[in-house]
Write a protein that holds these residues in place. Structure first.
Motif, PDB file in Angstrom:
ATOM      1  N   ALA A  52      40.838  34.126  35.851  1.00  0.00           N
ATOM      2  CA  ALA A  52      40.893  35.056  36.977  1.00  0.00           C
ATOM      3  C   ALA A  52      39.876  36.169  36.776  1.00  0.00           C
ATOM      4  O   ALA A  52      39.183  36.238  35.757  1.00  0.00           O
ATOM      5  CB  ALA A  52      42.301  35.646  37.101  1.00  0.00           C
ATOM      6  N   SER A  53      39.786  37.047  37.758  1.00  0.00           N
ATOM      7  CA  SER A  53      38.966  38.252  37.666  1.00  0.00           C
ATOM      8  C   SER A  53      39.673  39.361  38.422  1.00  0.00           C
ATOM      9  O   SER A  53      40.635  39.122  39.160  1.00  0.00           O
ATOM     10  CB  SER A  53      37.568  38.021  38.262  1.00  0.00           C
ATOM     11  OG  SER A  53      37.640  37.827  39.665  1.00  0.00           O
ATOM     12  N   LEU A  54      39.194  40.584  38.246  1.00  0.00           N
ATOM     13  CA  LEU A  54      39.698  41.717  39.016  1.00  0.00           C
ATOM     14  C   LEU A  54      39.034  41.704  40.382  1.00  0.00           C
ATOM     15  O   LEU A  54      37.817  41.536  40.484  1.00  0.00           O
ATOM     16  CB  LEU A  54      39.363  43.026  38.291  1.00  0.00           C
ATOM     17  CG  LEU A  54      39.628  44.332  39.055  1.00  0.00           C
ATOM     18  CD1 LEU A  54      41.115  44.544  39.275  1.00  0.00           C
ATOM     19  CD2 LEU A  54      38.998  45.509  38.309  1.00  0.00           C
ATOM     20  N   VAL A  55      39.821  41.897  41.442  1.00  0.00           N
ATOM     21  CA  VAL A  55      39.263  41.982  42.785  1.00  0.00           C
ATOM     22  C   VAL A  55      39.631  43.325  43.396  1.00  0.00           C
ATOM     23  O   VAL A  55      40.766  43.789  43.275  1.00  0.00           O
ATOM     24  CB  VAL A  55      39.729  40.806  43.682  1.00  0.00           C
ATOM     25  CG1 VAL A  55      41.245  40.803  43.881  1.00  0.00           C
ATOM     26  CG2 VAL A  55      39.007  40.841  45.027  1.00  0.00           C
ATOM     27  N   LEU A  56      38.632  43.951  44.024  1.00  0.00           N
ATOM     28  CA  LEU A  56      38.810  45.230  44.698  1.00  0.00           C
ATOM     29  C   LEU A  56      38.247  45.105  46.111  1.00  0.00           C
ATOM     30  O   LEU A  56      37.256  44.410  46.339  1.00  0.00           O
ATOM     31  CB  LEU A  56      38.108  46.348  43.937  1.00  0.00           C
ATOM     32  CG  LEU A  56      38.641  46.606  42.519  1.00  0.00           C
ATOM     33  CD1 LEU A  56      37.653  47.446  41.718  1.00  0.00           C
ATOM     34  CD2 LEU A  56      39.994  47.287  42.577  1.00  0.00           C
TER      35      LEU A  56
END
Length: 222
Positions: free
Chosen positions: A70-74
């Motif tokens: 996963a990754s961080l999403v903003l």
């Protein structure tokens, strides 16, 4: 000398020999942002095991990531990840993989205590550093594409890298105080990143990168 393309999978003792620094390279923060889709928690894989605070609409996504699960999403407003970082007086490197989804506004990758911001400038789509003096570059981010961003200091010399290329170099000797760093925003509210952030690493004691290099091709190890 260790080839630069291997840096992404090396341990801390290897980083020192690559950088040429005189101290001991230590990973003080390592954020893989792995986890379930929509999760609002993640771990610091460094020995420091720093606590992450997901604020606003910050969350993980499994739909788009550079490495791992996963990754961080903003979403461009209202979100960020807060984490306490140590004081830094010598050589260091802060780096991340980022993917931006617009080119209209300034977007912060990370802001560290002492008003040090690594960000994408609105309109120009180029990466820059705020110290709080502006140091711009001509290196652009392509919308929808993953890029490796690194900011390092070797002695008095600071360098901003985009995909292994030096974008700007300048004198930066200010100590960075301990305190809260903001991933994906300028301080705690503005210039929120619109897109994904992955593999955030803070190394102290060595600059890690001092010249042109090939960006890491694998998830970082502590």
């Amino acid at each position: 000398m260790i080839p630069s393309f291997l840096l992404g999978v090396l341990s801390n003792r290897d980083l020192l020999s690559q950088s040429g620094g005189g101290g001991t390279a230590v990973t003080r923060m390592l954020l893989h942002f792995d986890g379930a889709n929509g999760a609002t928690t993640s771990l610091d894989a460094s020995a420091d095991q720093r606590t992450l605070v997901f604020a606003g609409n910050a969350q993980l996504t499994t739909d788009e990531k550079k490495f791992g699960s996963a990754s961080l999403v903003l979403a461009g407003s209202g979100g960020r990840v807060e984490v306490d970082t140590p004081g830094i007086s010598g050589d260091f490197c802060i780096e991340a993989f980022v993917r931006v989804l617009d080119n209209n506004s300034s977007r912060a990758v990370i802001t560290m205590p002492g008003d040090l911001e690594i960000y994408r400038r609105g309109g120009t789509n180029t990466m820059a550093v705020w110290t709080p003096t502006l140091f711009g570059s001509s290196l652009e981010l392509v919308v929808g594409t993953w890029h490796h961003i690194a900011f390092s200091r070797e002695g008095p010399t600071a360098r901003l890298f985009v995909d292994g290329q030096v974008g700007t170099s300048f004198t930066y000797t200010s100590a960075i105080p301990s305190g809260t760093s903001y991933i994906g925003s300028y301080n705690n509210s503005s210039e929120v990143w619109n897109g994904q952030v992955d593999e955030v690493r803070l190394t102290t004691g060595a600059p890690v990168y001092t010249g042109t290099f090939t960006p890491p091709a694998a998830q970082f190890s502590a």
